[in-house]
Design a protein around this motif. Structure first.
Motif, PDB file in Angstrom:
ATOM      1  N   SER A   1       0.815  -1.221   0.000  1.00  0.00           N
ATOM      2  CA  SER A   1       0.000   0.000   0.000  1.00  0.00           C
ATOM      3  C   SER A   1       0.843   1.264   0.000  1.00  0.00           C
ATOM      4  O   SER A   1       0.402   2.301  -0.503  1.00  0.00           O
ATOM      5  CB  SER A   1      -0.938   0.008   1.217  1.00  0.00           C
ATOM      6  N   GLY A   2       2.043   1.194   0.564  1.00  0.00           N
ATOM      7  CA  GLY A   2       2.890   2.378   0.634  1.00  0.00           C
ATOM      8  C   GLY A   2       4.085   2.345  -0.293  1.00  0.00           C
ATOM      9  O   GLY A   2       5.018   3.135  -0.139  1.00  0.00           O
TER      10      GLY A   2
ATOM     11  N   ALA B   1       7.138  -2.112  -5.486  1.00  0.00           N
ATOM     12  CA  ALA B   1       6.097  -3.118  -5.273  1.00  0.00           C
ATOM     13  C   ALA B   1       6.379  -4.363  -6.108  1.00  0.00           C
ATOM     14  O   ALA B   1       6.246  -5.493  -5.628  1.00  0.00           O
ATOM     15  CB  ALA B   1       4.728  -2.538  -5.617  1.00  0.00           C
ATOM     16  N   ALA B   2       6.778  -4.171  -7.361  1.00  0.00           N
ATOM     17  CA  ALA B   2       7.087  -5.304  -8.227  1.00  0.00           C
ATOM     18  C   ALA B   2       8.264  -6.098  -7.691  1.00  0.00           C
ATOM     19  O   ALA B   2       8.271  -7.341  -7.738  1.00  0.00           O
ATOM     20  CB  ALA B   2       7.375  -4.813  -9.646  1.00  0.00           C
ATOM     21  N   ALA B   3       9.271  -5.402  -7.173  1.00  0.00           N
ATOM     22  CA  ALA B   3      10.443  -6.088  -6.626  1.00  0.00           C
ATOM     23  C   ALA B   3      10.075  -6.934  -5.415  1.00  0.00           C
ATOM     24  O   ALA B   3      10.542  -8.070  -5.264  1.00  0.00           O
ATOM     25  CB  ALA B   3      11.517  -5.068  -6.262  1.00  0.00           C
ATOM     26  N   LEU B   4       9.237  -6.393  -4.535  1.00  0.00           N
ATOM     27  CA  LEU B   4       8.811  -7.160  -3.366  1.00  0.00           C
ATOM     28  C   LEU B   4       7.979  -8.364  -3.792  1.00  0.00           C
ATOM     29  O   LEU B   4       8.202  -9.486  -3.319  1.00  0.00           O
ATOM     30  CB  LEU B   4       8.005  -6.275  -2.415  1.00  0.00           C
ATOM     31  N   LEU B   5       7.042  -8.160  -4.708  1.00  0.00           N
ATOM     32  CA  LEU B   5       6.162  -9.245  -5.129  1.00  0.00           C
ATOM     33  C   LEU B   5       6.958 -10.378  -5.771  1.00  0.00           C
ATOM     34  O   LEU B   5       6.604 -11.552  -5.624  1.00  0.00           O
ATOM     35  CB  LEU B   5       5.112  -8.703  -6.103  1.00  0.00           C
ATOM     36  N   SER B   6       8.048 -10.039  -6.454  1.00  0.00           N
ATOM     37  CA  SER B   6       8.846 -11.060  -7.139  1.00  0.00           C
ATOM     38  C   SER B   6       9.497 -12.038  -6.173  1.00  0.00           C
ATOM     39  O   SER B   6       9.932 -13.116  -6.574  1.00  0.00           O
ATOM     40  CB  SER B   6       9.919 -10.396  -8.009  1.00  0.00           C
ATOM     41  N   ARG B   7       9.573 -11.671  -4.907  1.00  0.00           N
ATOM     42  CA  ARG B   7      10.166 -12.555  -3.903  1.00  0.00           C
ATOM     43  C   ARG B   7       9.211 -13.649  -3.454  1.00  0.00           C
ATOM     44  O   ARG B   7       9.619 -14.579  -2.748  1.00  0.00           O
ATOM     45  CB  ARG B   7      10.596 -11.734  -2.673  1.00  0.00           C
ATOM     46  N   TYR B   8       7.939 -13.553  -3.857  1.00  0.00           N
ATOM     47  CA  TYR B   8       6.920 -14.496  -3.393  1.00  0.00           C
ATOM     48  C   TYR B   8       6.262 -15.174  -4.597  1.00  0.00           C
ATOM     49  O   TYR B   8       5.376 -14.601  -5.232  1.00  0.00           O
ATOM     50  CB  TYR B   8       5.883 -13.763  -2.539  1.00  0.00           C
ATOM     51  N   PRO B   9       6.706 -16.392  -4.924  1.00  0.00           N
ATOM     52  CA  PRO B   9       6.145 -17.105  -6.084  1.00  0.00           C
ATOM     53  C   PRO B   9       4.639 -17.287  -5.963  1.00  0.00           C
ATOM     54  O   PRO B   9       4.087 -17.474  -4.885  1.00  0.00           O
ATOM     55  CB  PRO B   9       6.865 -18.464  -6.035  1.00  0.00           C
ATOM     56  N   GLY B  10       3.980 -17.226  -7.115  1.00  0.00           N
ATOM     57  CA  GLY B  10       2.549 -17.484  -7.150  1.00  0.00           C
ATOM     58  C   GLY B  10       1.690 -16.334  -6.667  1.00  0.00           C
ATOM     59  O   GLY B  10       0.532 -16.549  -6.302  1.00  0.00           O
ATOM     60  N   THR B  11       2.223 -15.112  -6.670  1.00  0.00           N
ATOM     61  CA  THR B  11       1.459 -13.967  -6.187  1.00  0.00           C
ATOM     62  C   THR B  11       1.116 -13.008  -7.328  1.00  0.00           C
ATOM     63  O   THR B  11       1.835 -12.908  -8.323  1.00  0.00           O
ATOM     64  CB  THR B  11       2.225 -13.194  -5.107  1.00  0.00           C
ATOM     65  N   THR B  12       0.017 -12.313  -7.140  1.00  0.00           N
ATOM     66  CA  THR B  12      -0.443 -11.282  -8.073  1.00  0.00           C
ATOM     67  C   THR B  12      -0.941 -10.098  -7.258  1.00  0.00           C
ATOM     68  O   THR B  12      -1.548 -10.291  -6.208  1.00  0.00           O
ATOM     69  CB  THR B  12      -1.598 -11.801  -8.954  1.00  0.00           C
ATOM     70  N   ALA B  13      -0.700  -8.885  -7.737  1.00  0.00           N
ATOM     71  CA  ALA B  13      -1.201  -7.694  -7.040  1.00  0.00           C
ATOM     72  C   ALA B  13      -1.950  -6.799  -8.015  1.00  0.00           C
ATOM     73  O   ALA B  13      -1.538  -6.625  -9.166  1.00  0.00           O
ATOM     74  CB  ALA B  13      -0.053  -6.921  -6.404  1.00  0.00           C
TER      75      ALA B  13
END
Length: 332
Positions: A295-296, A302-314
């Motif tokens: 959110s912040g 945000a994309a860099a953080l999400l890439s650390r968690y397989p199988g996620t979508t935002a």
């Protein structure tokens, strides 16, 4: 970014302004007697269970087991109950008989804090209390708490100062307090799904503040969750997955609605960059924590953080109503 209730996270709560999350049930299945459900509250938030089972009596028994587990976990995570483990930790600054669930979840919260560069920080509770207390006063300055006061309280914030060990949790600084509002309802949702799977139930939809689905509906189709703020990207079909939403103005401190509940630990002030963030993930714990942290965060971070968690979508929706999709649904 950590915060309190995102619409389910009312002034202390655990979970989000689910402006955006709506269950889409099968009325035909309910009439056929295969779909059983319960609605109520968990940690002050709207909650529900839907499970597929041919035996109504057995379904009632399973629902009873789930509700007993929710009650047990409320005695661990609730900020409303004077006897909860989290309230005792915040009061005393340490807990030498910490329940295993509290140790486990605070360790997971610390891991999300490290991964997000501190955007998700469970020790932000003193800042939340400062803003809530300020705007609860008659004639409160509409600009918010004084900068000097914010800075003084901000010194109490820092997930690195939480000591977590086997059966023991302690704060390194006097006056620190923790909130698990950005992760606990996802965790409870996961625990209920695990309980039902241990009981041999494969087709369930669990919403204890965040939503997770296993198996399918009685008609063989996937469970569906509507995302009102994700434009043409919703609804989501969920099978063995979870979804959580965080909304900047799900709960606000001031009558004008300028100060949302999602606080940036770095500044000590509300600091959401997106109107809503919805995250799909393999577990509700992950979806819950990431929806809060993202959110912040600007798009690239945000994309860099999400890439650390397989199988996620935002799904990140800005003030202009435009939605940016990151992760699997964006081809990432």
């Amino acid at each position: 970014m950590e915060g309190i209730d995102r619409s389910r996270r009312r002034f202390l709560g655990l979970t989000a302004a689910v402006a955006g999350l709506a269950l889409l049930p099968s009325a035909a299945a309910a009439r056929a007697g295969l779909l059983h459900g319960w609605r109520g509250t968990a940690l002050g938030a709207d909650a529900c269970l839907r499970l597929v089972h041919p035996d109504a009596a057995e379904a009632r028994r399973l629902i009873g087991l789930c509700l007993a587990e929710v009650a047990r976990l409320e005695r661990v995570f609730s900020l409303h109950r004077a006897d909860s483990a989290l309230v005792r930790l915040n009061r005393d600054g340490r807990l030498d008989d910490a329940p295993a669930d509290l140790v486990r979840l605070m360790a997971e919260a610390a891991a999300f804090a490290r991964a997000s560069g501190g955007r998700f920080d469970m020790t932000v509770q003193p800042l939340w209390a400062l803003h809530a207390g300020h705007f609860a006063q008659a004639g409160a300055d509409p600009a918010g708490p004084a900068p000097a006061r914010i800075e003084a309280v901000r010194r109490l914030v820092g997930f690195q100062a939480v000591e977590i060990g086997a059966g023991r949790i302690a704060f390194a600084r006097p006056g620190m307090q923790a909130t698990l509002n950005g992760i606990a309802q996802g965790y409870i949702t996961d625990r209920i799904v695990e309980l039902l799977r241990q009981e041999g139930l494969d087709d369930v939809l669990v919403d204890m503040g965040e939503i997770r689905a296993q198996g399918r509906r009685p008609d063989g189709r996937p469970w569906q969750v509507g995302l009102d703020d994700a434009g043409a990207n919703g609804p989501l079909a969920l099978t063995g997955a979870a979804v959580a939403t965080s909304a900047a103005t799900g709960t606000v401190f001031d009558m004008a609605g300028r100060f949302g509940h999602l606080i940036d630990p770095a500044t000590g002030r509300p600091g959401a960059l997106w109107r809503t963030v919805s995250v799909g993930a393999p577990t509700a714990t992950t979806a819950d924590a990431l929806s809060t942290a993202l959110s912040g965060m600007p798009g690239e971070a945000a994309a860099a953080l999400l890439s650390r968690y397989p199988g996620t979508t935002a799904f990140l929706t800005g003030a202009d109503g435009r939605t940016t999709v990151l992760g699997m649904a964006a081809g990432g």
